[in-house]
Write an enzyme that holds these catalytic residues in place. Structure first.
Site, PDB file in Angstrom:
ATOM      1  N   TYR A   1       0.979  -1.021  -0.013  1.00  0.00           N
ATOM      2  CA  TYR A   1      -0.116   0.110   0.189  1.00  0.00           C
ATOM      3  C   TYR A   1       0.952   1.192  -0.082  1.00  0.00           C
ATOM      4  O   TYR A   1       2.097   1.264   0.443  1.00  0.00           O
ATOM      5  CB  TYR A   1      -0.940   0.077   1.295  1.00  0.00           C
ATOM      6  CG  TYR A   1      -1.992  -0.866   1.223  1.00  0.00           C
ATOM      7  CD1 TYR A   1      -1.890  -2.475   1.320  1.00  0.00           C
ATOM      8  CD2 TYR A   1      -3.344  -0.535   0.850  1.00  0.00           C
ATOM      9  CE1 TYR A   1      -2.791  -3.277   1.347  1.00  0.00           C
ATOM     10  CE2 TYR A   1      -4.412  -1.580   1.008  1.00  0.00           C
ATOM     11  CZ  TYR A   1      -4.102  -2.823   1.124  1.00  0.00           C
ATOM     12  OH  TYR A   1      -5.185  -3.878   1.027  1.00  0.00           O
ATOM     13  N   GLU A   2       0.473   2.479  -0.508  1.00  0.00           N
ATOM     14  CA  GLU A   2       1.376   3.448  -0.765  1.00  0.00           C
ATOM     15  C   GLU A   2       1.737   4.090   0.293  1.00  0.00           C
ATOM     16  O   GLU A   2       2.632   4.932   0.513  1.00  0.00           O
ATOM     17  CB  GLU A   2       0.570   4.488  -1.648  1.00  0.00           C
ATOM     18  CG  GLU A   2      -0.746   5.212  -1.345  1.00  0.00           C
ATOM     19  CD  GLU A   2      -1.179   5.875  -2.358  1.00  0.00           C
ATOM     20  OE1 GLU A   2      -1.051   5.717  -3.574  1.00  0.00           O
ATOM     21  OE2 GLU A   2      -2.295   6.493  -2.214  1.00  0.00           O
ATOM     22  N   SER A   3       1.140   3.631   1.585  1.00  0.00           N
ATOM     23  CA  SER A   3       1.462   4.468   2.995  1.00  0.00           C
ATOM     24  C   SER A   3       3.051   3.768   3.444  1.00  0.00           C
ATOM     25  O   SER A   3       3.288   4.172   4.330  1.00  0.00           O
ATOM     26  CB  SER A   3       0.543   3.950   3.838  1.00  0.00           C
ATOM     27  OG  SER A   3       0.013   2.487   4.067  1.00  0.00           O
TER      28      SER A   3
END
Lengths: 259, 272, 272, 259
Positions: A49-51
């Site tokens: 996930y881009e987090s």
């Protein structure tokens, strides 16, 4: 067995994934599809996930891209600059899932505005990670509900590059990755024509007619020579998806399933 | 060198009308308490910088703090629109809002460039996107070795950077754990830095050899504000209040409902 | 996807004559055992890349493995010269050695650019230095926003990257702790990757949320080689053999003494 | 009290540091000077080594820039790219210590080659961090033993920028930092003339004559209008330095002190 068109869409997207994939996952339907794949036929799939969470294994679907459970169940969590620099731009990701408010026949996507940019009819959230996900992942899978308002002849705004306005712009722009190779909707599955990169219907979900698909597409949609019927969701797939959605609804304290 | 002070004092000392201000935290550790104190102190004309404006900037924009927003994804995650942001952009309420719009990759690179003392960030980005047509701060250079076109955006160097973190030690060093987002970069890129923390500890937990730690000399003020990231979350302390994110949709949709919520929950609260 | 194998197999599978090879580790975790195996397998014509050639490249150069060296600081740390490197540069023994010389900052940026899929690295560097006059891979661009001159160097993308680390888990993920140098960058920048490790563990120690961990899918081969970084050190396992670094000065000063040392300590050893 | 010229040099360099400084420390004499300052009058000084250790407090002097004790006693250890990007290039460091094989009257340094670059008389280690330390730190302190071979009229090679070949090049090159503001040798202390940036003697160590300094300098060295005598090392300074060197010698298993 009874199932919704949303469930069919999620299951069809999940089936496109394998245990060899490293997926850049967005929130909503892509997250459901990726986690369904992980819980069924592709246990080895690695979800990013881009987090900054690498190889996360959430038990419930996250409401946001940075939910705590993504980090708690991840192999490791890196900073957001590192995620975009080393992992996405470094072309470590095999599949990126994208959606948007509009898609055109070449898989170009709009998630910015409907209408004019300076005086929009509808102001959408914007790119987020999408613009570079579209060029950094080896392949892009698009998942969107199909309607003439979403599958359009001409985008209001090109947020994320598919195969380009005429289907031939990726190489010209120096992009090395493949771009969109699959669109999954609530009605059918589309793949690009190998010559023109125009998306054509290759498989129709059970009970859906060609007429429905034509009506739900804003451009004169074409059908491949051999069009399959999408196998309906199996009992296992449906059970896994519904369990996931039920756990998610309970965990988030919301009435319905998110995604 | 970091100084411990109240949140009220910290905002008074560090933030001035017209400043560019970045309150960062990627879903995690969003400095809501600090944003609310900015609202209470009536600061205006701010250029607000944040990858995901989230509820905190929706609230600040709705209260008229901002003249400009630099952002890359303006939604309520998993829920829908940010209605105060849309009202400002589409109808100029309560004040017109200029926007500078980027992608996440661009903003992440721009924060890193700011931290690294670079004038700009260079990356393989924006190829084929219309964003480059509407944002003059997106330019392209040619790689001097391969001839490839590379995107360039100016480094982000806010006047004030504000983040929330889990722990400070007594010296004023700060530990961030979990989803660390661009916390380190915004601290190092900003001219003045405020960190709100959950608690002060004698020493950080062992095994932190390569942890994300911000030395005291990179920070101007630390305010101890337990719960300062609610309704977002603090890894190891409390969870995200997902129900509030969902509820915000109805609260923020209407100007009066929004105003009443702010009156009760922001103006009605004693500053920390 | 990482596969566990012997060091002998790993080098045989991954390294070919003529390859560009980076054995990294900043003082800490220098992959000596892997370098020695490269010597034993008689690999030649390598382009050796390393910020600090250290004793490991002094040995490989003295054994004729290298045709070119890319580096930024070529000394025996705290002791003096690398005599085999100097003999190759100054007198072409045992073979002429082409050098491409950088600064630390340039190489660190170039590894990071390689990991990030960039064709080049851009940074505020090399200003006023004669290095730009002798190395055609140092160029300058103009910042499209400020007009400032910025240095550019090509990204480093070795054919093979080799690092030593403390721990692998059974899946083949790798944990690096302590001085992490450019370990992560060289792994992500390289086409083929070998990691030698001290040991395999069931799971990594807790509290590793933001540790330096390399997923199994970024690695091709893992060889378990306890002590594989000696005479450099492995944080948590063994210390640097400073006395050997001092002793190397006398061993390496003379070609014959050097040869005898290599015969005894490299060729005379069974591969791990 | 008896002391060596090396001890005088180390003590004089240490005195230039304060508790407010963040120092980028090289191996050898700079490391001794910085740690001596930390152990005496500047306990708050923060020492940074290019291996990525921030605020390290070694009990003995490291033999190399990446010794284990630097990491074990540090506040935190970052990667080498981060060290050069965020900490050095980000201009977080107040003082960088540099030395070299040659220095000229404007504080430009050579640590690359003596003689021609392509066919060197002596091949030196090269830049290491020096080239960007010279431009990234707010101030540079140079510490070198003085002799006509090291304090030269013309460098064989300019590795690290001081005030430039004519003393005026920093601003032209877009460098924002101050550059070398201090040279400490075994004979004296020099500071740049505010107008020309040429280094002049401002303080002479006890027992050293002007004639010795003139002979030990490869250019016609100038003296400031008011030249001080450097106060000799105090008993406390000498004791702290000798303890540090004794601990170091013992720890490294070498006969003599390193640095």
């Amino acid at each position: 067995m009874d199932y919704t068109s949303n469930e069919m869409m999620t299951v069809a997207a999940a089936r496109a994934l394998t245990s060899d994939d490293v997926c850049f996952v967005g929130i909503g339907l892509p997250s459901a599809a990726c986690n369904l794949a992980r819980l069924t036929h592709a246990p080895g799939i690695r979800l990013v996930y881009e987090s900054g969470t690498l190889e996360t294994k959430p038990d419930v679907l996250p409401l946001s891209i940075g939910d705590g459970e993504l980090c708690e169940t991840a192999l490791v969590t890196v900073s957001v600059p590192e995620m975009f620099q080393y992992w996405l731009q470094g072309e470590r990701i095999t599949v990126g899932f994208l959606g948007g408010a509009q898609v055109d026949r070449y898989g170009n996507l709009n998630s910015t505005v409907i209408g004019d940019y300076r005086s929009p009819k509808v102001r959408l959230p914007g790119s987020g990670g999408a613009t570079e996900i579209a060029t950094g992942c080896r392949r892009i899978y698009i998942v969107m509900k199909q309607s003439p308002r979403t599958f359009v002849e001409r985008l209001s705004f090109l947020t994320s590059l598919g195969h380009g306005p005429t289907g031939r712009e990726r190489r010209e722009l120096g992009v090395r990755t493949q771009g969109p190779t699959l669109i999954v909707t609530d009605l059918c599955i589309m793949k690009p024509d190998p010559e023109t990169n125009e998306f054509r219907v290759t498989s129709i979900h059970p009970g859906v007619t060609r007429g429905q698909i034509i009506e739900a597409t804003g451009w004169p949609i074409r059908f491949a020579d051999d069009v399959d019927e999408t196998p309906p969701p199996t009992a296992e797939e449906l059970a896994a998806l519904r369990d996931l959605n039920a756990r998610t609804a309970k965990a988030h304290g919301t009435d319905g399933a998110v995604g | 060198m970091s100084e411990f002070c109240s949140l009220n004092d910290a905002i008074r000392r560090l933030v001035r009308p017209g400043d560019s201000v970045a309150l960062e935290g990627f879903t995690h550790l969003i400095p809501f308490a600090a944003g609310h104190e900015i609202i209470r102190q009536g600061l205006t004309d701010l250029t607000l910088i944040r990858m995901t404006p989230d509820l905190i900037y929706d609230q600040m924009i709705g209260c008229g703090c901002a003249k400009k927003l630099v952002f890359s994804w303006g939604g309520n995650p998993g829920v829908g629109s940010l209605h105060r942001l849309r009202d400002a952009v589409e109808r100029g309420w309560p004040a017109p809002l200029e926007i500078e719009e980027h992608s996440h990759s661009a903003m992440a690179h721009a924060y890193a460039a700011g931290a690294a003392g670079m004038p700009a960030a260079f990356f393989r980005g924006y190829r084929g996107s219309d964003l480059a047509k509407v944002n003059p701060n997106i330019r392209f250079i040619e790689c001097p070795f391969t001839g490839e076109q590379l995107a360039a955006v100016p480094a982000i160097r806010p006047d004030v950077g504000i983040v929330h973190a889990q722990k400070a030690d007594r010296t004023g060093n700060v530990l961030v754990e979990g989803i660390v987002g661009v916390q380190k970069e915004v601290v190092l890129a900003s001219k003045r830095v405020l960190v709100t923390v959950e608690e002060v500890v004698e020493r950080f937990p062992p095994g932190a050899t390569n942890a994300v730690i911000l030395p005291a000399w990179t920070i101007d003020a630390i305010a101890v504000v337990p719960g300062g990231a609610r309704p977002s979350y603090a890894h190891g302390y409390y969870q995200r209040d997902n129900a509030f994110y969902v509820a915000w949709d109805a609260i923020s949709r209407d100007r009066d409902t929004f105003r009443r919520w702010i009156d009760e929950h922001v103006y009605g609260r004693t500053p920390a």
